[in-house]
Design an enzyme around this catalytic site. Sequence first.
Site, PDB file in Angstrom:
ATOM      1  CE  LYS A   1      12.563  -7.500  12.062  1.00 27.48           C
ATOM      2  NZ  LYS A   1      12.221  -9.115  12.235  1.00 27.48           N
TER       3      LYS A   1
ATOM      4  CB  THR B   1       7.652 -14.315  20.725  1.00 24.50           C
ATOM      5  OG1 THR B   1       6.669 -13.420  20.578  1.00 24.50           O
ATOM      6  CG2 THR B   1       8.719 -14.028  19.793  1.00 24.50           C
TER       7      THR B   1
ATOM      8  CB  THR C   1      -2.720  -4.689   0.546  1.00 25.22           C
ATOM      9  OG1 THR C   1      -2.650  -3.988   1.676  1.00 25.22           O
ATOM     10  CG2 THR C   1      -1.317  -5.247   0.159  1.00 25.22           C
TER      11      THR C   1
HETATM   12  C1  LIG Z   1      10.787  -9.668  11.854  1.00 26.22           C
HETATM   13  C2  LIG Z   1      10.840 -10.957  11.152  1.00 26.22           C
HETATM   14  C3  LIG Z   1       9.852 -11.088   9.941  1.00 26.22           C
HETATM   15  C4  LIG Z   1       8.892  -9.974   9.629  1.00 26.22           C
HETATM   16  O1  LIG Z   1       9.385  -8.767   9.247  1.00 26.22           O
HETATM   17  P1  LIG Z   1       8.669  -7.333   9.343  1.00 26.22           P
HETATM   18  O2  LIG Z   1       9.447  -6.270   8.122  1.00 26.22           O
HETATM   19  O3  LIG Z   1       9.046  -6.943  10.332  1.00 26.22           O
HETATM   20  O4  LIG Z   1       7.199  -7.650   9.083  1.00 26.22           O
HETATM   21  C5  LIG Z   1      10.147 -12.124   9.287  1.00 26.22           C
HETATM   22  N1  LIG Z   1      11.028 -13.152   9.567  1.00 26.22           N
HETATM   23  C6  LIG Z   1      11.709 -13.113  10.594  1.00 26.22           C
HETATM   24  C7  LIG Z   1      12.699 -14.209  10.858  1.00 26.22           C
HETATM   25  C8  LIG Z   1      11.292 -12.070  11.504  1.00 26.22           C
HETATM   26  O5  LIG Z   1      12.306 -11.993  12.745  1.00 26.22           O
END
Ligand SMILES: *Cc1c(COP(=O)(O)O)cnc(C)c1O
Length: 413
Positions: free
Chosen positions: A252, A367, A281
């Site tokens: 993000k 969601t 993995t």
């Molecule tokens: C997006 C998200 C994740 C997962 O993160 P990614 O790196 O996109 O897999 C975990 N916790 C929350 C609250 C999120 O919104």
Amino acid sequence: MSRFAVSDRPFTDRLDVLRTERRYREFRSIAMQPGARPLAQWARGDGTPREVTVWCSNDYLGLSQHPDVIRTVADAVELYGAGVGGTRNIAGTHPAHVALETALADWHGKAAALVFSSGWVANLAALSVLGKVLPNCVILSDAGNHNSMIEGMKRSGAPVQIFRHNDLAHLEDLLVRLPKKSTPLIAFESLYSMDGAVAPIRGICDLAEKYGAFTYLDEVHAVGLYGPEGAGIAAREGQAARISMIQGTLAKSFGLVGGYIAGSAAAVDVIRSEAASFIFTSSLPAYLAEGAQRSLEILRKADDLRAMLQRRIAETRSELEGLDLPLLPGETQILPLMVNDPEHVKLAADLLLNVYGIYIQPINYPTVPRGSERLRITPSPQHGPAHIQALGQALEEIGLEMGWRPGQRRGAG
Ligand SMILES: *Cc1c(COP(=O)(O)O)cnc(C)c1O
């Protein structure tokens, strides 16, 4: 006739159900370009591109398009190649992974950190092991927790009790009733991704201290954006040292992909040694680990970008609130506009895209709970006054047409 033993019927039946419930998911193909944010090219169904303004990205500061991050990743591909060719245990640990983990631990003021393929995997891995290893663990989980945490808790086999979203009194009710020999683990987020609410972190840490609980905090939507050097909301509240384990993402505000945990050396070492979704993995390419280190360096010094983000958030909120749109209250970069109907939210998103050239993906079940469908608007430092005004005008026109009222905020969280 199909030559397979099992027909496609179960699948087409299920897809019919999803379509009937208006939650069949359509992905929009969106190509960002360095320097053009928040504008991007949307590849329409007929193949012709259209320039649109993106208002729903989690790349909160635009680091995915940052010239220094791009340069670092490109250089690292040249230096180290495209992949590392193994799991962390078998030929897949690169010095860049180790350096990134040291830097992340230092940032959060923790002894150790561990990097995973994604934030989703980090939550799955960490909670599945913690719930198993803590003696007689009982997990107390906020009702708003992300799917990745829920999957990890389930996998741990520990009993899970759910407390009402951000409700300290309910959390304490549950803690009081636990058998003396149990170890409570409180799992929560600092900033909830779908309603923009911030957790009462200090209060939760006080309860954890009183009842001897392990605290697990997902800071995915806060790292890079809040607190000193962007270390998160727990850091901003002076509570980071009281959190047993912090989890974050490299996808993000970091603008890349990958996830991590940070905590005590022993706790991180046990997860490294026992989590299936870490062990079995292949590891992240070295260029991602290099890129993430570069992003982290930028984030630590990004007070200007953070200030600009706050300014854009305030401007966007003030524009939309001035139009009496059904926006949830809050002060973070997540601005949920409550539509509370699967059909309407999809229609609104289609109108935004097709008529106004504005891309906001509709958020629907699973969601968010059914009946609380929403448009989730995320400003960034790159959204200027003209973008904000255009958004306001489009939402006002659509809202009038669809009869939105500021009162329809039910269904939040
Ligand atoms: C997006 C998200 C994740 C997962 O993160 P990614 O790196 O996109 O897999 C975990 N916790 C929350 C609250 C999120 O919104």
